[in-house]
Each structure stands twice: as structure tokens, then as C-alpha cells.
Design a protein around this motif. Structure first.
Motif, mmCIF file in Angstrom:
data_model
loop_
_atom_site.group_PDB
_atom_site.id
_atom_site.type_symbol
_atom_site.label_atom_id
_atom_site.label_comp_id
_atom_site.label_asym_id
_atom_site.label_seq_id
_atom_site.Cartn_x
_atom_site.Cartn_y
_atom_site.Cartn_z
ATOM 1 N N MET A 1 0.871 -1.143 0.001
ATOM 2 C CA MET A 1 0.053 0.101 -0.144
ATOM 3 C C MET A 1 0.915 1.376 -0.080
ATOM 4 N N SER A 2 0.662 2.201 -0.736
ATOM 5 C CA SER A 2 1.465 3.341 -0.970
ATOM 6 C C SER A 2 0.658 4.593 -1.101
ATOM 7 N N GLU A 3 1.346 5.997 -1.068
ATOM 8 C CA GLU A 3 0.609 7.232 -1.618
ATOM 9 C C GLU A 3 1.247 7.402 -3.052
ATOM 10 N N ILE A 4 0.370 7.952 -3.845
ATOM 11 C CA ILE A 4 0.758 8.237 -5.182
ATOM 12 C C ILE A 4 0.497 9.558 -5.470
ATOM 13 N N ASP A 5 1.578 10.319 -6.129
ATOM 14 C CA ASP A 5 1.253 11.789 -6.418
ATOM 15 C C ASP A 5 0.457 11.962 -7.778
ATOM 16 N N LEU A 6 -0.365 12.430 -8.136
ATOM 17 C CA LEU A 6 -1.198 12.287 -9.204
ATOM 18 C C LEU A 6 -1.220 13.818 -9.592
ATOM 19 N N THR A 7 -0.533 14.645 -9.433
ATOM 20 C CA THR A 7 -0.478 16.152 -9.496
ATOM 21 C C THR A 7 -0.484 16.429 -11.441
ATOM 22 N N ASP A 8 0.547 15.877 -11.804
ATOM 23 C CA ASP A 8 0.902 16.053 -13.121
ATOM 24 C C ASP A 8 -0.253 15.649 -13.991
ATOM 25 N N LEU A 9 -0.750 14.451 -13.869
ATOM 26 C CA LEU A 9 -2.016 13.665 -14.463
ATOM 27 C C LEU A 9 -3.407 14.651 -14.345
ATOM 28 N N ALA A 10 -3.437 15.075 -13.106
ATOM 29 C CA ALA A 10 -4.503 16.000 -12.832
ATOM 30 C C ALA A 10 -4.410 17.453 -13.467
ATOM 31 N N ALA A 11 -3.381 17.952 -13.542
ATOM 32 C CA ALA A 11 -3.250 19.003 -14.476
ATOM 33 C C ALA A 11 -3.621 18.734 -15.914
ATOM 34 N N ARG A 12 -3.282 17.749 -16.363
ATOM 35 C CA ARG A 12 -3.446 17.469 -17.819
ATOM 36 C C ARG A 12 -5.132 17.461 -18.043
ATOM 37 N N HIS A 13 -5.660 17.283 -16.964
ATOM 38 C CA HIS A 13 -7.193 16.998 -17.221
ATOM 39 C C HIS A 13 -8.175 18.144 -16.486
ATOM 40 N N ASP A 14 -7.485 19.072 -16.054
ATOM 41 C CA ASP A 14 -8.083 20.260 -15.244
ATOM 42 C C ASP A 14 -8.564 19.842 -14.196
ATOM 43 N N GLY A 15 -7.774 19.063 -13.483
ATOM 44 C CA GLY A 15 -8.078 18.499 -11.897
ATOM 45 C C GLY A 15 -7.402 19.429 -10.885
ATOM 46 N N SER A 16 -7.160 18.984 -9.726
ATOM 47 C CA SER A 16 -6.609 19.657 -8.625
ATOM 48 C C SER A 16 -5.135 20.122 -9.036
ATOM 49 N N LEU A 17 -4.729 21.082 -8.414
ATOM 50 C CA LEU A 17 -3.330 21.750 -8.529
ATOM 51 C C LEU A 17 -2.478 20.755 -7.668
ATOM 52 N N ASN A 18 -3.051 19.989 -6.753
ATOM 53 C CA ASN A 18 -2.005 19.239 -5.770
ATOM 54 C C ASN A 18 -3.118 17.887 -5.453
ATOM 55 N N LEU A 19 -2.804 16.910 -6.122
ATOM 56 C CA LEU A 19 -3.440 15.634 -5.915
ATOM 57 C C LEU A 19 -2.720 14.551 -5.718
ATOM 58 N N HIS A 20 -3.243 13.879 -4.514
ATOM 59 C CA HIS A 20 -2.470 12.513 -4.133
ATOM 60 C C HIS A 20 -3.375 11.511 -4.086
#
Length: 240
Positions: A1-20
Motif C-alpha cells: 500500500m502506498s501514496e501516489i502523486d497524481l498532480t501532473d496527470l490531474a493538471a492535464r485533465h483540469d483537475g486539482s493543482l495538488n492531487l494525491h
């Protein structure tokens, strides 16, 4: 089990500026079918993480994006709920970022489902036509334009509580709409269950828990066991 940084992918899809997100991997060797898990209104807490772990134990590579990454439930809940009801907002970019992460992972077969609880169940219903191969909305608010939302939808397995008075008749309405649309589905209402019945413990702020008990927002282990059996089987069939 782990924490994943999704910020870059979120930026490409108009998501959050900081997403985990929280990633739960099945045991053994993959690849496995993927599942995006959308948390309830109290956030990605320990109860929700255990739900992700449970999905992983059933053989699904599960990624739960934290829709409150930008500032916690106090700052993000209202805007996220508005997004769920309106069909617009950063939360949809966040969910898509999680789906894209799974799609691009060598540990995923490429078959990806979405599951949600409470608020997350509403998001699961709003994303039935966005590239997922199956969906499991649990006690989610129905879309305002239900017939349009389910037209061309992926297969759906949905669970509601008969004592969830805020969602009275939601199961019957959803089943009727899915039948009209010709969508493969399994919708069930549990007479003994209320809202949040799939949780394994009370969630949310401790000060609210007495009220939750009074309103029936408590675990129902018997109903939950049956619902999970249906979800596991349905995902196993449609995600393979």
C-alpha cells in the motif's frame, strides 16, 4: 500500500493543482484489473483506505484519489459536492487522472472500474460514460438527468439501503432507468440498511457520531457482506 502523486496527470485533465491518492495492490504477481475508488464525504480516511485494501484483497489494483487534497474536507467539501451534482469541476479531472494512472501502469490489465461510496457513489454515477468498464455506485445521489446519464453507460452494480430515507426509491429509479437504457446491471436495496452501511466502522468527526447512529448511518455487516459478494462477482465478470 502506498501514496501516489497524481498532480501532473490531474493538471492535464483540469483537475486539482495538488492531487494525491492511495494505492492498494493485490498480493502476488500482476497485472490485475484496476479500480478507481471515490471516497465518501468525510474524505479519504482510515475507513476508506480499508475499503481500498479490501478491493485489493479481492484482486483489483485499487487507486483512491483524495478529492480533498487541496485543503481537507473543511475547505473542499462544498465545492466537491457542487461538482458532483453539477457534473462539472476539478473532481472529475482528479477521477480521470486516477483512471489514466491505472491505464498507464504495467500492473494493470487495462480493464478499469469505478466504485464510490456516499458522495463517491454520486461521482460513480456521473462517470458511467467516461471510459470505465464497470461501475459500483453505493448509496449515491442520482443524477438530475438520470436517463441521459445512463444512456450508453458501462455495466452497473449498485447498492442502497432501505432505511436511507434521503435516497428513498433511488434504487428503483436507477434500476428502471438502466433497464430502459439497455445497460447490464445489478441493483439491490437492503431493507435493514441505512446510509454508509458498507463501512466497517463509524466514520467522520466523533462529535457527529451520536447523530449518525440516530439517523441509521451505521455499518450493517450482513448487508455489506452480500453487497461485497455482488460487487466482487460483477467486477470479476466485467473487468476479468
Amino acid at each position: 500500500m502506498s501514496e501516489i502523486d497524481l498532480t501532473d496527470l490531474a493538471a492535464r485533465h483540469d483537475g486539482s493543482l495538488n492531487l494525491h491518492g492511495y494505492l492498494a495492490r493485490p498480493s502476488g504477481e500482476g497485472p490485475w484489473p484496476g479500480v478507481v475508488m471515490v471516497h465518501e464525504a468525510f474524505g479519504l480516511d482510515d475507513v476508506m483506505r480499508r475499503q481500498a485494501d479490501r478491493l485489493a484483497s479481492a484482486g483489483f489494483l485499487t487507486l483512491a484519489p483524495d478529492l480533498f487534497s487541496a485543503g481537507g474536507a473543511r475547505r473542499c467539501l462544498v465545492s466537491t459536492m457542487r461538482a458532483m451534482l453539477s457534473g462539472k469541476g476539478r473532481a472529475y479531472g482528479d477521477i480521470e487522472a486516477a483512471r489514466q494512472w491505472l491505464s498507464g501502469s504495467s500492473d494493470c490489465t487495462g480493464k478499469i472500474g469505478v466504485i464510490g461510496f456516499c458522495m463517491g457513489g454520486g461521482f460513480a454515477l456521473m462517470t458511467l460514460r467516461t471510459g470505465f468498464d464497470a461501475a459500483a455506485p453505493n448509496y449515491g445521489v442520482l443524477p438530475r438527468h438520470l436517463d441521459a446519464a445512463v444512456a450508453g453507460a458501462c455495466p452497473v452494480v449498485a447498492s442502497y439501503g432501505g432505511k436511507d430515507f434521503a435516497l428513498r426509491n433511488a434504487a428503483a429509479k436507477l434500476e428502471s432507468a438502466l433497464t430502459r437504457a439497455g445497460v447490464v446491471h445489478d441493483v439491490k436495496e437492503y431493507p435493514t440498511a441505512g446510509h454508509t452501511f458498507l463501512n466497517d466502522a463509524l466514520a467522520g468527526p466523533k462529535v457527529m457520531r451520536p447523530l449518525m447512529k440516530v439517523t441509521g448511518m451505521v455499518p450493517d455487516p450482513e448487508a455489506a457482506a452480500d453487497a461485497w459478494t455482488r460487487i466482487d462477482g460483477f467486477f470479476g465478470e466485467h473487468l476479468g
